[in-house]
Design a protein around this motif. Structure first.
Motif, PDB file in Angstrom:
ATOM      1  N   LEU A 225       0.836  -1.201   0.000  1.00  0.00           N
ATOM      2  CA  LEU A 225       0.000   0.000   0.000  1.00  0.00           C
ATOM      3  C   LEU A 225       0.872   1.254   0.000  1.00  0.00           C
ATOM      4  O   LEU A 225       0.604   2.223  -0.725  1.00  0.00           O
ATOM      5  CB  LEU A 225      -0.922   0.010   1.221  1.00  0.00           C
ATOM      6  CG  LEU A 225      -2.101  -0.954   1.141  1.00  0.00           C
ATOM      7  CD1 LEU A 225      -2.904  -0.900   2.420  1.00  0.00           C
ATOM      8  CD2 LEU A 225      -2.988  -0.587  -0.042  1.00  0.00           C
ATOM      9  N   VAL A 229       0.866   4.360  -2.649  1.00  0.00           N
ATOM     10  CA  VAL A 229       0.650   5.753  -2.272  1.00  0.00           C
ATOM     11  C   VAL A 229       1.788   6.603  -2.840  1.00  0.00           C
ATOM     12  O   VAL A 229       1.557   7.646  -3.438  1.00  0.00           O
ATOM     13  CB  VAL A 229       0.587   5.883  -0.735  1.00  0.00           C
ATOM     14  CG1 VAL A 229       0.524   7.336  -0.336  1.00  0.00           C
ATOM     15  CG2 VAL A 229      -0.609   5.137  -0.184  1.00  0.00           C
ATOM     16  N   SER A 266      -0.338   6.582   8.827  1.00  0.00           N
ATOM     17  CA  SER A 266      -0.694   6.255   7.442  1.00  0.00           C
ATOM     18  C   SER A 266      -1.979   6.937   7.009  1.00  0.00           C
ATOM     19  O   SER A 266      -2.255   7.043   5.836  1.00  0.00           O
ATOM     20  CB  SER A 266      -0.745   4.756   7.195  1.00  0.00           C
ATOM     21  OG  SER A 266      -1.197   4.077   8.322  1.00  0.00           O
ATOM     22  N   MET A 267      -2.763   7.443   7.978  1.00  0.00           N
ATOM     23  CA  MET A 267      -3.945   8.215   7.603  1.00  0.00           C
ATOM     24  C   MET A 267      -3.530   9.450   6.798  1.00  0.00           C
ATOM     25  O   MET A 267      -4.178   9.814   5.828  1.00  0.00           O
ATOM     26  CB  MET A 267      -4.685   8.635   8.857  1.00  0.00           C
ATOM     27  CG  MET A 267      -6.088   9.093   8.599  1.00  0.00           C
ATOM     28  SD  MET A 267      -7.001   9.080  10.164  1.00  0.00           S
ATOM     29  CE  MET A 267      -8.347  10.142   9.757  1.00  0.00           C
ATOM     30  N   PHE A 270      -2.671   8.340   3.278  1.00  0.00           N
ATOM     31  CA  PHE A 270      -3.839   8.090   2.434  1.00  0.00           C
ATOM     32  C   PHE A 270      -4.599   9.375   2.129  1.00  0.00           C
ATOM     33  O   PHE A 270      -5.138   9.536   1.034  1.00  0.00           O
ATOM     34  CB  PHE A 270      -4.753   7.049   3.084  1.00  0.00           C
ATOM     35  CG  PHE A 270      -4.190   5.677   3.003  1.00  0.00           C
ATOM     36  CD1 PHE A 270      -4.054   5.047   1.775  1.00  0.00           C
ATOM     37  CD2 PHE A 270      -3.733   5.022   4.127  1.00  0.00           C
ATOM     38  CE1 PHE A 270      -3.503   3.780   1.692  1.00  0.00           C
ATOM     39  CE2 PHE A 270      -3.187   3.753   4.052  1.00  0.00           C
ATOM     40  CZ  PHE A 270      -3.070   3.137   2.831  1.00  0.00           C
ATOM     41  N   GLY A 271      -4.611  10.288   3.089  1.00  0.00           N
ATOM     42  CA  GLY A 271      -5.223  11.585   2.826  1.00  0.00           C
ATOM     43  C   GLY A 271      -4.513  12.304   1.694  1.00  0.00           C
ATOM     44  O   GLY A 271      -5.139  12.845   0.776  1.00  0.00           O
ATOM     45  N   LEU A 273      -2.798  10.894  -0.614  1.00  0.00           N
ATOM     46  CA  LEU A 273      -3.095  10.155  -1.842  1.00  0.00           C
ATOM     47  C   LEU A 273      -4.420  10.610  -2.446  1.00  0.00           C
ATOM     48  O   LEU A 273      -4.516  10.867  -3.650  1.00  0.00           O
ATOM     49  CB  LEU A 273      -3.153   8.660  -1.535  1.00  0.00           C
ATOM     50  CG  LEU A 273      -3.640   7.751  -2.663  1.00  0.00           C
ATOM     51  CD1 LEU A 273      -2.660   7.754  -3.813  1.00  0.00           C
ATOM     52  CD2 LEU A 273      -3.859   6.341  -2.176  1.00  0.00           C
ATOM     53  N   ILE A 274      -5.438  10.728  -1.603  1.00  0.00           N
ATOM     54  CA  ILE A 274      -6.754  11.123  -2.106  1.00  0.00           C
ATOM     55  C   ILE A 274      -6.679  12.523  -2.716  1.00  0.00           C
ATOM     56  O   ILE A 274      -7.172  12.773  -3.819  1.00  0.00           O
ATOM     57  CB  ILE A 274      -7.804  11.062  -0.976  1.00  0.00           C
ATOM     58  CG1 ILE A 274      -8.043   9.601  -0.568  1.00  0.00           C
ATOM     59  CG2 ILE A 274      -9.117  11.699  -1.407  1.00  0.00           C
ATOM     60  CD1 ILE A 274      -8.843   9.410   0.698  1.00  0.00           C
ATOM     61  N   LEU A 277      -4.843  12.348  -6.057  1.00  0.00           N
ATOM     62  CA  LEU A 277      -5.653  11.707  -7.092  1.00  0.00           C
ATOM     63  C   LEU A 277      -6.699  12.670  -7.632  1.00  0.00           C
ATOM     64  O   LEU A 277      -7.010  12.675  -8.816  1.00  0.00           O
ATOM     65  CB  LEU A 277      -6.356  10.479  -6.523  1.00  0.00           C
ATOM     66  CG  LEU A 277      -5.578   9.170  -6.595  1.00  0.00           C
ATOM     67  CD1 LEU A 277      -6.347   8.067  -5.904  1.00  0.00           C
ATOM     68  CD2 LEU A 277      -5.301   8.787  -8.039  1.00  0.00           C
TER      69      LEU A 277
ATOM     70  N   ILE B 117      -9.290   1.966  -2.407  1.00  0.00           N
ATOM     71  CA  ILE B 117      -8.471   1.435  -1.308  1.00  0.00           C
ATOM     72  C   ILE B 117      -8.148   2.564  -0.337  1.00  0.00           C
ATOM     73  O   ILE B 117      -8.250   2.413   0.889  1.00  0.00           O
ATOM     74  CB  ILE B 117      -7.141   0.839  -1.822  1.00  0.00           C
ATOM     75  CG1 ILE B 117      -7.388  -0.384  -2.682  1.00  0.00           C
ATOM     76  CG2 ILE B 117      -6.235   0.454  -0.646  1.00  0.00           C
ATOM     77  CD1 ILE B 117      -6.104  -1.037  -3.194  1.00  0.00           C
ATOM     78  N   ALA B 118      -7.766   3.708  -0.902  1.00  0.00           N
ATOM     79  CA  ALA B 118      -7.352   4.827  -0.053  1.00  0.00           C
ATOM     80  C   ALA B 118      -8.495   5.256   0.862  1.00  0.00           C
ATOM     81  O   ALA B 118      -8.291   5.483   2.059  1.00  0.00           O
ATOM     82  CB  ALA B 118      -6.893   5.999  -0.920  1.00  0.00           C
ATOM     83  N   PHE B 119      -9.710   5.334   0.331  1.00  0.00           N
ATOM     84  CA  PHE B 119     -10.848   5.736   1.161  1.00  0.00           C
ATOM     85  C   PHE B 119     -11.099   4.708   2.265  1.00  0.00           C
ATOM     86  O   PHE B 119     -11.367   5.065   3.417  1.00  0.00           O
ATOM     87  CB  PHE B 119     -12.104   5.926   0.310  1.00  0.00           C
ATOM     88  CG  PHE B 119     -12.289   7.349  -0.147  1.00  0.00           C
ATOM     89  CD1 PHE B 119     -12.851   8.289   0.709  1.00  0.00           C
ATOM     90  CD2 PHE B 119     -11.889   7.762  -1.403  1.00  0.00           C
ATOM     91  CE1 PHE B 119     -13.005   9.613   0.307  1.00  0.00           C
ATOM     92  CE2 PHE B 119     -12.033   9.074  -1.808  1.00  0.00           C
ATOM     93  CZ  PHE B 119     -12.596  10.003  -0.949  1.00  0.00           C
ATOM     94  N   GLU B 121      -8.949   2.590   3.632  1.00  0.00           N
ATOM     95  CA  GLU B 121      -7.874   2.613   4.624  1.00  0.00           C
ATOM     96  C   GLU B 121      -7.978   3.860   5.501  1.00  0.00           C
ATOM     97  O   GLU B 121      -7.791   3.819   6.712  1.00  0.00           O
ATOM     98  CB  GLU B 121      -6.515   2.590   3.907  1.00  0.00           C
ATOM     99  CG  GLU B 121      -6.164   1.239   3.336  1.00  0.00           C
ATOM    100  CD  GLU B 121      -5.843   0.222   4.429  1.00  0.00           C
ATOM    101  OE1 GLU B 121      -4.890   0.457   5.180  1.00  0.00           O
ATOM    102  OE2 GLU B 121      -6.555  -0.781   4.533  1.00  0.00           O
ATOM    103  N   PHE B 122      -8.272   4.986   4.843  1.00  0.00           N
ATOM    104  CA  PHE B 122      -8.451   6.253   5.558  1.00  0.00           C
ATOM    105  C   PHE B 122      -9.541   6.090   6.620  1.00  0.00           C
ATOM    106  O   PHE B 122      -9.387   6.476   7.777  1.00  0.00           O
ATOM    107  CB  PHE B 122      -8.832   7.317   4.533  1.00  0.00           C
ATOM    108  CG  PHE B 122      -8.813   8.715   5.058  1.00  0.00           C
ATOM    109  CD1 PHE B 122      -7.631   9.432   5.126  1.00  0.00           C
ATOM    110  CD2 PHE B 122      -9.984   9.328   5.488  1.00  0.00           C
ATOM    111  CE1 PHE B 122      -7.600  10.718   5.616  1.00  0.00           C
ATOM    112  CE2 PHE B 122      -9.967  10.618   5.979  1.00  0.00           C
ATOM    113  CZ  PHE B 122      -8.772  11.310   6.035  1.00  0.00           C
TER     114      PHE B 122
END
Lengths: 289, 323, 242
Positions: A225, A229, A266-267, A270-271, A273-274, A277, B117-119, B121-122
Motif C-alpha cells: 500500500l 501511495v 498512514s492516515m 492516504f489523505g 493520496l486522495i 488523485l 483502497i485509499a478511502f 484505509e483512511f
C-alpha cells in the motif's frame, strides 16, 4: 516541543523516505514499462528483508554486503515471475492482473509466516547505535547508510536507463509498444528484464530497510500500500516522482508520528493520496496520460 | 433462461431451504458464510461486473453499514430494522462522494481502484480513533438470548441468520437478473466495454455509473448490518481491512465477473475450499500458521491462470444453461 | 434547403499545433456532404468538435438552429447527431444485437421496443445472420457495419460517418453506399462523411468540402471539386484510393 526535535524527525523522515522511494521506484518502473501494477510489491520487499536477516544470522554478513547476492537472486526471481507467470496476463483486464498478483502476494506472505513465524526479526550491527552530529542535529548512521545505498541504487538505475542500449530499448518499449515490436525488439524479454530490474530495487530497499525496522510477515501488505501511495503521489511511471513521493511520505509519516500519534501516520499518507488523485491524478511529476 | 436452467435453479433453491433440517450446526454456519459472500459478491459485481468500475475498497460499505446499525443498537437500543436505513444512507452517501470525485475528475481503471483502497484505509484508521464507536478496542453488541427468535432486534438461533441470508441472496440474485435485462444493464455493460462509444450513443455515463455505485453500496451496507448482528463484535482493524475487500471480490472473480451465478458459485467453492484445506491439514497434523493460506493462494493462482473468465462460464457451457 | 448543421469559423489547436483554423461548413437538411483532405487535414478533429468530444477554441457549431458547442457527447447524441468512430469501438463482450440495442434504447421507451428496432437495423445492414455472435468475433467490414448500425439505432437526424468504407472490398463498399443512399432517400437522414475512398465519396456526396492543413480550401459539387487545381495540389504526392 523544541525545534531540534522537529528538525531531527524531518531529517530521519527524508532519509527513510529515500529508501521508500527506491522501493516505489521498482513499482513505478514495472508499471511504466509492463503496464502491470505489482500488487505483490511489498511482499517481495519483506522477502528481501528476511533474506538479508538470514544471511546476517547465518554468515554474519553485513546487510550492505548481503544486498549483492540478494539483489542478484531477486533479479532472477523477478525475471522468472514476469516471463513465466505474468506475461500471459499483460493483455488481460486489470482486475485479472490484480487477482493474479494478489494470489502471488497471499502465497508469499503466508510462506514467510509458515517458515519464520509471526515474530519480528532484525539484524544488529554496531553502527545502528551510532550517529553523526552536526551541532544539535543528529544523523543516525544506519539511516544515513541506508539512504546512501538507496541514492546509489537510484543513480545506477537512472544511468542504466539513460545510457545503456538495453535501458534505451526498454524505454522505447514503454513509449510505444507496437513501434518497439516493429523495430524488432524482443518485447517479452525486455518486460522480463524490467521486472527483474524492478525487483533489484526492492531487494536493495529491503536490505537497507532491515537496518531501520524489524521485519514481520505482516509488513508485506503495508509496504504494498505504501508503495502505491508513493508512486501515485509522485506520478505512476515517473522515476523522479517515485523519489519525491518517497521523501514526502517519509516526512509526513515522521511528522504525523511526532505531532499526532504513530497509529495515525498512514492516515496522512492516504489523505495525501486522495488529494493528489483528485487534484493532479497524474501525480506530482507525472505526465498527463 | 431456458427450461433446464430454471429446473436447476428450482432444485438448488429447494435444497437450500431444506438444508437446516438435515445439516448440523457446523454445516449451517458454513452455509451461512457462503451465502454471506455470495450476497456481498453479488453487490460488488453490480459495480465491477456490470458497470466495469473496479472497487478494491468495498469493505468501507460493509464497515460503515455495520457500525451505523451497530452504534444505534449499542448506544440507543434501536433495532436493526431502523438501523438498516441509516446504514444504507451513510454507505450510499460515501459511495456517491467517492463516485462523484472519481468520475468528475476522470479517474478510472487502476487509479479508481487505488482511490477506493485509499478511502477504505483512511476510514479504517479514522475509526480507530473514534472512541464513541469503541476505537481499536472494538464495539460489542449485547447478546441477550440465542434460543428464541426475536425478529425486531434480529436476535435468535443460527437458523434465523441462515434464512435471512438465504432470503437476501435470493433477492439479490433476482434484483441483478432484472437489472441486467433492464435499460441499466445494457447501459452499464456498454460503459464497461467502451465508455467513449457509450457516450456517443447518448448515455450519460456519469449518471449511470453513479447509479451502479448507489445500488452496489446500498446492497453492501445490508451485508454490514447482517455482519454486526451475526458476529456482535466490530473492530475497525478487522472490518475495514483491505483483506475484507479482497475476500468480497474473490468469489465473483473465481466464479465469473459479470455473470449472475458466478458470485454464488465462487463463494461456495472458495469457502468450501478453505474449510477443506483446514480439515485436511488437521487430519495430517500440519497445523503450522500460514500453511493453509499458502495452499489457498496456490489454488487461487491456478484458478486465475487456467480459468481467466471464472468457473461459471465454463460450467454453464458444460451443463447446457445460459450464462 | 435550410442548413441542418452549421460549423461557423471553428478553430482548434492541440498544444500549440493548429489542427483546424476558421472552418466554415454548411450541411443542408437531407443532404449528403463529403469531407475530404489529406491525412492530418483536421477532418476527424472537426467531427470530434461537432460530436462534443473536444471543445472548440473559437467559433460556433449550430445544429437545427441551436448551438451545440459545449455540449457533452451524450447531449449531442440527444440533440439528434449520431456518429461512428474511425477506429471502430464495438462493445466487444456483447452480442451484435445487444450492441445495437444499446443505441436503440436511446429513443425507445423500453428494452423490448429497443430490441425490436435493433433487430430491424441489424437486418438492414446485413448482420442478421450474426446477431447473436459476440462483437469481438466480427471481421473488420462487419465491425464497420456494426458501428453504423449502432449509430443509426439512436435515430439521428444527422449521421457523422468517419471512414466507414476504409478496408472494405469494392463490392462491400458499393453495398454500403447503396445502404446510405436508401436511408437518405427513405428517411431524409442528413449525412456528413469523412472518406478517403473517392469511389464512395463521388457516388454518395452531393457536395464536397476539402480540408487542408486545418483550413477549407475548396467546396462544391464533386465534379467541380476534383478538378480544382488547389485540391489537386494538396493531394499531389499523396496516395489516393480510387
Amino acid at each position: 516541543m523544541s525545534w531540534d526535535l522537529v528538525v531531527n524527525v524531518v531529517i530521519a523522515g527524508v532519509l527513510t523516505g529515500l529508501v521508500y522511494g527506491l522501493m516505489a521506484l521498482g513499482l513505478s518502473v514495472i508499471f511504466g514499462v509492463v503496464r502491470v501494477v505489482n500488487f505483490a510489491h511489498g511482499e517481495m520487499m519483506t522477502i528481501a528483508m528476511y533474506a538479508t536477516v538470514m544471511l546476517f544470522a547465518a554468515l554474519k554478513l553485513d546487510p550492505f554486503l548481503a544486498v549483492l547476492p540478494v539483489a542478484a537472486a531477486f533479479f532472477a526471481f523477478g525475471y522468472a515471475l514476469q516471463a513465466g507467470l505474468i506475461n500471459p496476463f499483460i493483455t488481460r483486464p486489470e482486475h485479472s492482473q490484480f487477482m493474479l498478483l494478489l494470489a502471488v502476494a497471499i502465497v508469499m506472505v503466508n510462506a514467510l509466516l509458515t517458515v519464520f513465524g509471526p515474530d519480528a526479526r532484525n539484524v544488529q550491527v554496531d553502527y545502528q547505535l551510532e550517529s553523526f552530529e552536526l551541532g544539535p542535529i543528529l544523523f543516525d548512521r544506519a539511516r544515513v547508510y541506508a539512504a546512501g545505498a538507496a541514492v546509489l541504487a537510484t543513480a545506477a538505475l537512472f544511468a542504466f536507463f539513460r545510457f545503456s542500449l538495453t535501458g534505451k530499448a526498454i524505454r522505447a518499449c514503454a513509449d510505444n509498444y507496437l513501434g518497439a515490436r516493429v523495430a524488432g525488439l524482443d518485447v517479452k524479454r525486455l518486460y522480463a528484464l524490467t521486472f527483474g530490474i524492478g525487483s533489484i530495487c526492492v531487494a536493495v530497499a529491503g536490505g537497507a530497510m532491515v537496518l531501520l525496522v524489524d521485519v514481520t510477515p505482516a509488513l508485506g501488505p503495508y509496504y504494498t500500500l505504501l508503495a502505491f501511495v508513493i508512486v501515485i503521489v509522485g506520478g505512476l511511471g515517473s522515476m523522479p516522482g517515485a523519489l519525491l513521493g518517497g521523501i514526502l511520505i517519509g516526512v509526513s509519516e515522521a511528522l504525523a508520528g511526532l505531532f499526532i500519534a504513530p497509529s495515525a501516520k498512514s492516515m496522512f499518507s492516504f489523505g495525501l493520496l486522495i488529494l493528489v488523485l483528485l487534484l493532479r491524478p497524474q501525480g506530482l511529476l507525472g505526465k498527463r496520460p | 433462461m431456458n427450461r433446464r436452467a430454471a429446473a436447476l435453479l428450482l432444485a438448488l433453491g429447494a435444497l437450500l431451504v431444506a438444508l437446516p433440517h438435515v445439516a448440523g450446526s457446523y454445516a449451517l454456519s458454513v452455509a451461512t458464510l457462503i451465502l454471506y459472500f455470495a450476497y456481498t459478491g453479488q453487490a460488488w459485481n453490480v459495480m465491477m461486473g456490470f458497470a466495469g468500475q473496479l472497487s478494491l475498497g468495498h469493505s468501507i460499505y460493509v464497515g460503515v453499514g455495520a457500525y451505523a446499525a451497530g452504534a444505534l443498537f449499542f448506544h440507543y437500543g434501536i433495532g436493526p430494522w431502523a438501523g438498516l436505513w441509516l446504514a444504507i444512507a451513510l454507505s450510499v452517501l460515501i459511495g456517491l462522494v467517492i463516485g462523484f470525485l472519481a468520475f468528475r475528475f476522470g479517474i478510472s481503471g487502476v487509479y479508481f481502484a487505488l482511490l477506493t483502497i485509499a478511502f477504505a484505509e483512511f476510514t479504517r484508521i479514522g475509526f480507530d480513533h473514534l472512541d464513541w464507536l469503541g476505537g481499536p478496542g472494538g464495539m460489542f453488541l449485547k447478546v441477550a438470548q440465542r434460543d428464541q427468535i426475536d425478529l425486531a432486534n434480529f436476535r435468535g438461533p443460527p437458523i434465523m441468520y441462515y434464512y435471512a441470508m438465504l432470503a437476501l441472496s435470493a433477492a439479490a440474485l433476482a434484483l441483478c437478473a432484472w437489472l441486467l435485462r433492464s435499460r441499466a444493464g445494457y447501459y452499464w455493460r456498454a460503459i464497461r466495454e467502451d465508455e467513449e462509444a457509450a457516450q456517443a450513443l447518448g448515455i450519460n455515463t456519469f449518471r449511470w455509473k453513479m447509479l451502479a455505485v448507489t445500488i452496489s453500496s446500498a446492497m453492501t451496507a445490508i451485508s454490514g448490518v447482517f455482519f454486526a448482528f451475526y458476529y456482535n463484535n466490530l473492530f475497525p482493524e478487522q472490518i475495514f481491512n483491505i483483506g475484507r475487500s479482497i475476500e468480497i471480490i474473490l468469489g465473483p472473480v473465481i466464479g465469473g465477473v459479470g455473470t449472475l451465478f458466478g458470485p454464488i458459485l465462487g463463494a461456495a467453492v472458495l469457502t468450501l475450499l478453505s474449510d477443506g484445506i483446514t480439515e485436511a491439514l488437521a487430519a495430517f497434523g500440519w497445523e503450522i500458521p500460514g500453511i493453509k493460506q499458502v495452499l489457498y493462494g496456490l489454488v487461487l493462482l491456478a484458478a486465475i491462470m487456467f480459468m481467466p473468465h471464472g468457473i461459471w462460464p465454463a460450467l454453464a457451457r458444460r451443463i447446457g444453461v445460459d450464462r | 434547403m435550410s442548413a441542418a448543421l452549421e460549423v461557423r469559423g471553428v478553430s482548434k489547436s492541440f498544444r500549440g499545433l493548429r489542427a483546424v483554423h476558421d472552418a466554415w461548413i454548411d450541411v443542408p437538411q437531407g443532404a449528403i456532404v463529403g469531407l475530404i483532405g489529406p491525412n492530418g487535414a483536421g477532418k476527424t478533429t472537426i467531427f470530434n468538435m461537432v460530436a462534443g468530444v473536444y471543445a472548440a477554441d473559437a467559433g460556433e457549431i449550430v445544429f437545427r438552429g441551436r448551438r451545440i458547442d459545449g455540449l457533452r457527447p451524450d447531449q449531442v447524441c440527444a440533440a439528434g447527431i449520431g456518429r461512428t468512430f474511425q477506429l471502430v469501438k464495438p462493445f466487444a463482450g456483447l452480442s451484435v444485437l445487444d450492441n445495437v440495442t444499446v443505441g436503440a434504447l436511446h429513443r425507445a421507451p423500453n428494452v423490448s421496443a429497443a430490441k425490436k428496432h435493433a433487430a430491424e437495423i441489424v437486418e438492414r445492414l446485413g448482420l442478421g445472420a450474426k446477431r447473436e455472435q459476440p462483437a469481438s468475433s466480427l471481421t473488420l467490414p462487419d465491425r464497420k457495419r456494426l458501428e453504423v448500425a449502432r449509430a443509426l439505432a439512436t435515430r439521428p437526424e444527422l449521421l457523422l460517418l468517419d471512414e466507414v468504407m476504409a478496408g472494405l472490398r469494392p463490392t462491400e463498399c458499393d453495398q454500403m453506399v447503396e445502404a446510405f443512399r436508401e436511408i437518405n432517400r427513405a428517411e431524409g437522414l442528413t449525412i456528413m462523411l469523412i472518406e478517403h475512398v473517392m469511389r464512395a465519396v463521388m457516388a454518395l456526396a452531393q457536395r464536397i468540402v476539402v480540408l487542408h492543413h486545418g483550413e477549407v480550401i475548396a467546396r462544391g459539387a464533386p465534379g467541380e471539386v476534383v478538378r480544382d487545381p488547389a485540391v489537386l495540389g494538396c493531394y499531389l504526392g499523396e496516395e489516393t484510393e480510387v
